[in-house]
Motif scaffolding. Structure first.
Motif, PDB file in Angstrom:
ATOM      1  N   LYS A 142       0.819  -1.214   0.000  1.00 42.85           N
ATOM      2  CA  LYS A 142       0.000   0.000   0.000  1.00 42.85           C
ATOM      3  C   LYS A 142       0.852   1.263   0.000  1.00 42.85           C
ATOM      4  O   LYS A 142       0.518   2.265  -0.638  1.00 42.85           O
ATOM      5  N   GLU A 143       1.950   1.239   0.761  1.00 37.43           N
ATOM      6  CA  GLU A 143       2.790   2.432   0.894  1.00 37.43           C
ATOM      7  C   GLU A 143       3.951   2.465  -0.100  1.00 37.43           C
ATOM      8  O   GLU A 143       4.731   3.427  -0.126  1.00 37.43           O
ATOM      9  N   SER A 144       4.062   1.464  -0.928  1.00 32.22           N
ATOM     10  CA  SER A 144       5.228   1.310  -1.802  1.00 32.22           C
ATOM     11  C   SER A 144       5.469   2.544  -2.677  1.00 32.22           C
ATOM     12  O   SER A 144       4.574   3.036  -3.360  1.00 32.22           O
ATOM     13  N   SER A 145       6.705   3.027  -2.640  1.00 33.88           N
ATOM     14  CA  SER A 145       7.089   4.240  -3.353  1.00 33.88           C
ATOM     15  C   SER A 145       8.401   4.033  -4.084  1.00 33.88           C
ATOM     16  O   SER A 145       9.133   3.071  -3.826  1.00 33.88           O
ATOM     17  N   VAL A 146       8.691   4.944  -4.989  1.00 25.92           N
ATOM     18  CA  VAL A 146       9.955   4.928  -5.724  1.00 25.92           C
ATOM     19  C   VAL A 146      10.616   6.290  -5.574  1.00 25.92           C
ATOM     20  O   VAL A 146       9.977   7.269  -5.200  1.00 25.92           O
ATOM     21  N   VAL A 147      11.900   6.341  -5.867  1.00 25.12           N
ATOM     22  CA  VAL A 147      12.673   7.573  -5.711  1.00 25.12           C
ATOM     23  C   VAL A 147      13.279   7.961  -7.054  1.00 25.12           C
ATOM     24  O   VAL A 147      13.930   7.131  -7.706  1.00 25.12           O
ATOM     25  N   TRP A 148      13.048   9.205  -7.449  1.00 24.95           N
ATOM     26  CA  TRP A 148      13.613   9.765  -8.675  1.00 24.95           C
ATOM     27  C   TRP A 148      14.691  10.775  -8.315  1.00 24.95           C
ATOM     28  O   TRP A 148      14.467  11.664  -7.493  1.00 24.95           O
ATOM     29  N   LEU A 149      15.858  10.637  -8.943  1.00 21.20           N
ATOM     30  CA  LEU A 149      16.978  11.552  -8.703  1.00 21.20           C
ATOM     31  C   LEU A 149      17.493  12.053 -10.045  1.00 21.20           C
ATOM     32  O   LEU A 149      17.785  11.252 -10.939  1.00 21.20           O
ATOM     33  N   GLN A 150      17.631  13.363 -10.155  1.00 19.95           N
ATOM     34  CA  GLN A 150      18.145  13.987 -11.377  1.00 19.95           C
ATOM     35  C   GLN A 150      19.446  14.701 -11.055  1.00 19.95           C
ATOM     36  O   GLN A 150      19.497  15.551 -10.164  1.00 19.95           O
ATOM     37  N   SER A 151      20.518  14.362 -11.771  1.00 20.20           N
ATOM     38  CA  SER A 151      21.801  15.044 -11.617  1.00 20.20           C
ATOM     39  C   SER A 151      22.318  15.384 -13.000  1.00 20.20           C
ATOM     40  O   SER A 151      22.780  14.502 -13.732  1.00 20.20           O
ATOM     41  N   GLY A 152      22.229  16.656 -13.373  1.00 23.69           N
ATOM     42  CA  GLY A 152      22.599  17.044 -14.723  1.00 23.69           C
ATOM     43  C   GLY A 152      21.718  16.326 -15.730  1.00 23.69           C
ATOM     44  O   GLY A 152      20.494  16.376 -15.655  1.00 23.69           O
ATOM     45  N   GLU A 153      22.347  15.626 -16.657  1.00 19.19           N
ATOM     46  CA  GLU A 153      21.603  14.882 -17.670  1.00 19.19           C
ATOM     47  C   GLU A 153      21.326  13.446 -17.247  1.00 19.19           C
ATOM     48  O   GLU A 153      20.785  12.656 -18.022  1.00 19.19           O
ATOM     49  N   ASN A 154      21.695  13.103 -16.019  1.00 19.80           N
ATOM     50  CA  ASN A 154      21.541  11.734 -15.530  1.00 19.80           C
ATOM     51  C   ASN A 154      20.289  11.600 -14.675  1.00 19.80           C
ATOM     52  O   ASN A 154      20.081  12.375 -13.739  1.00 19.80           O
ATOM     53  N   THR A 155      19.463  10.603 -15.007  1.00 21.16           N
ATOM     54  CA  THR A 155      18.244  10.323 -14.255  1.00 21.16           C
ATOM     55  C   THR A 155      18.334   8.929 -13.654  1.00 21.16           C
ATOM     56  O   THR A 155      18.624   7.963 -14.365  1.00 21.16           O
ATOM     57  N   PHE A 156      18.090   8.839 -12.361  1.00 19.24           N
ATOM     58  CA  PHE A 156      18.136   7.564 -11.656  1.00 19.24           C
ATOM     59  C   PHE A 156      16.769   7.277 -11.052  1.00 19.24           C
ATOM     60  O   PHE A 156      16.110   8.166 -10.509  1.00 19.24           O
ATOM     61  N   LEU A 157      16.374   6.018 -11.124  1.00 20.79           N
ATOM     62  CA  LEU A 157      15.120   5.557 -10.522  1.00 20.79           C
ATOM     63  C   LEU A 157      15.424   4.426  -9.555  1.00 20.79           C
ATOM     64  O   LEU A 157      15.892   3.359  -9.957  1.00 20.79           O
ATOM     65  N   PHE A 158      15.184   4.669  -8.266  1.00 21.44           N
ATOM     66  CA  PHE A 158      15.290   3.638  -7.236  1.00 21.44           C
ATOM     67  C   PHE A 158      13.907   3.005  -7.118  1.00 21.44           C
ATOM     68  O   PHE A 158      12.962   3.645  -6.645  1.00 21.44           O
ATOM     69  N   THR A 159      13.783   1.756  -7.518  1.00 16.67           N
ATOM     70  CA  THR A 159      12.461   1.149  -7.696  1.00 16.67           C
ATOM     71  C   THR A 159      11.818   0.638  -6.414  1.00 16.67           C
ATOM     72  O   THR A 159      10.647   0.249  -6.441  1.00 16.67           O
TER      73      THR A 159
END
Length: 260
Positions: free
Chosen positions: A181-198
């Motif tokens: 129910k609480e499950s979330s993901v994290v988006w991080l942007q650094s310059g042109e780099n995009t990271f997704l922590f699933t």
């Protein structure tokens, strides 16, 4: 009246421009930024829990990971791992203490950790929260109703949100609600780099690469939509919490990214 509207439009445009400039300035201020993966365990895991369409009794290699983000003098964990040896034995995990690994691999002591972002409340993601006495903890509000809510701090360090929370303009937690129910993901942007922590919306990279939603899931529709959406995105580096390839076999940690 028309002049008044034109004036208001100019003011609004200036405000938007100021907001954009402030955001850009904040993004510039994060350098240097580094992301590390810590692997504290390895095991086999039932394939039918990893993939919704798996019917057999096969198992697959399964890593047990969490992440460290360092920036502007802050030390942030994305999930915490767990130290309970009984749970490690129950799940047949070749386990090392995450607290000790933080010290030996990155010279991080518990009191050095300033922030903890929790993707959800399963034991391997939340279990070590009590070991970090100074850290602010961020989690989706449904976590307060979960069986593991007792791991969450009650001394003013807890921050909850409903749909999305911006820790920084370039770092956001977004609720999905598929895995739990609480499950979330994290988006991080650094310059042109995009990271997704699933979190566990994708156990393995293969969940996304092969468009195969989870087998162990709270809301299969939400999880399937998440998998579909991420699959369609370009230039996103996906960081799961159980893919063995994030950390080399002969290592316990890996530098994922360091800004220039």
């Amino acid at each position: 009246m028309i002049k008044h509207m034109r004036y208001l439009n100019k003011v609004l445009l200036l405000l938007l421009l100021c907001l954009f400039c402030c955001t850009a300035a904040c993004q510039q201020s994060v350098t240097p930024l580094s992301i590390y993966a810590i692997r504290y365990g390895a095991s086999q895991f039932p394939a039918k829990q990893i993939f919704f369409d798996e019917k057999g009794t096969a198992s697959l290699p399964f890593a047990w990971l969490f992440y460290v983000i360092k920036f502007n003098g802050r030390v942030m964990l994305v999930d915490t791992g767990f130290s309970d040896r009984n749970l490690a034995k129950q799940f047949k995990v070749n386990h090392e203490d995450p607290i000790e690994l933080l010290k030996s691999e990155l010279s991080i002591k518990p009191e050095d950790v300033t922030d903890i972002v929790l993707t959800h409340n399963h034991f391997d993601h939340i279990g070590n929260v009590p070991h970090f006495p100074r850290a602010k903890v961020y989690v989706q509000e449904e976590a307060l109703k979960s069986p593991n809510a007792s791991f969450l701090p009650r001394d003013g360090r807890l921050v909850t949100f409903k749909d999305e929370y911006a820790l920084e303009p370039w770092l956001r937690i977004r609720h999905v609600g598929g895995h739990t129910k609480e499950s979330s993901v994290v988006w991080l942007q650094s310059g042109e780099n995009t990271f997704l922590f699933t979190g566990d919306e994708a156990y393995l990279l293969e969940n996304i690469e092969q468009s195969r939603p989870l087998g162990f899931v709270h809301d299969k529709t939400k999880n399937a939509q998440f998998i579909k959406d991420v699959k369609s995105m370009d230039k996103v580096q996906i960081l799961t919490f159980h893919s063995p390839e994030h950390v080399p076999k002969n290592k316990k940690s890996a530098l994922i990214y360091k800004s220039q």
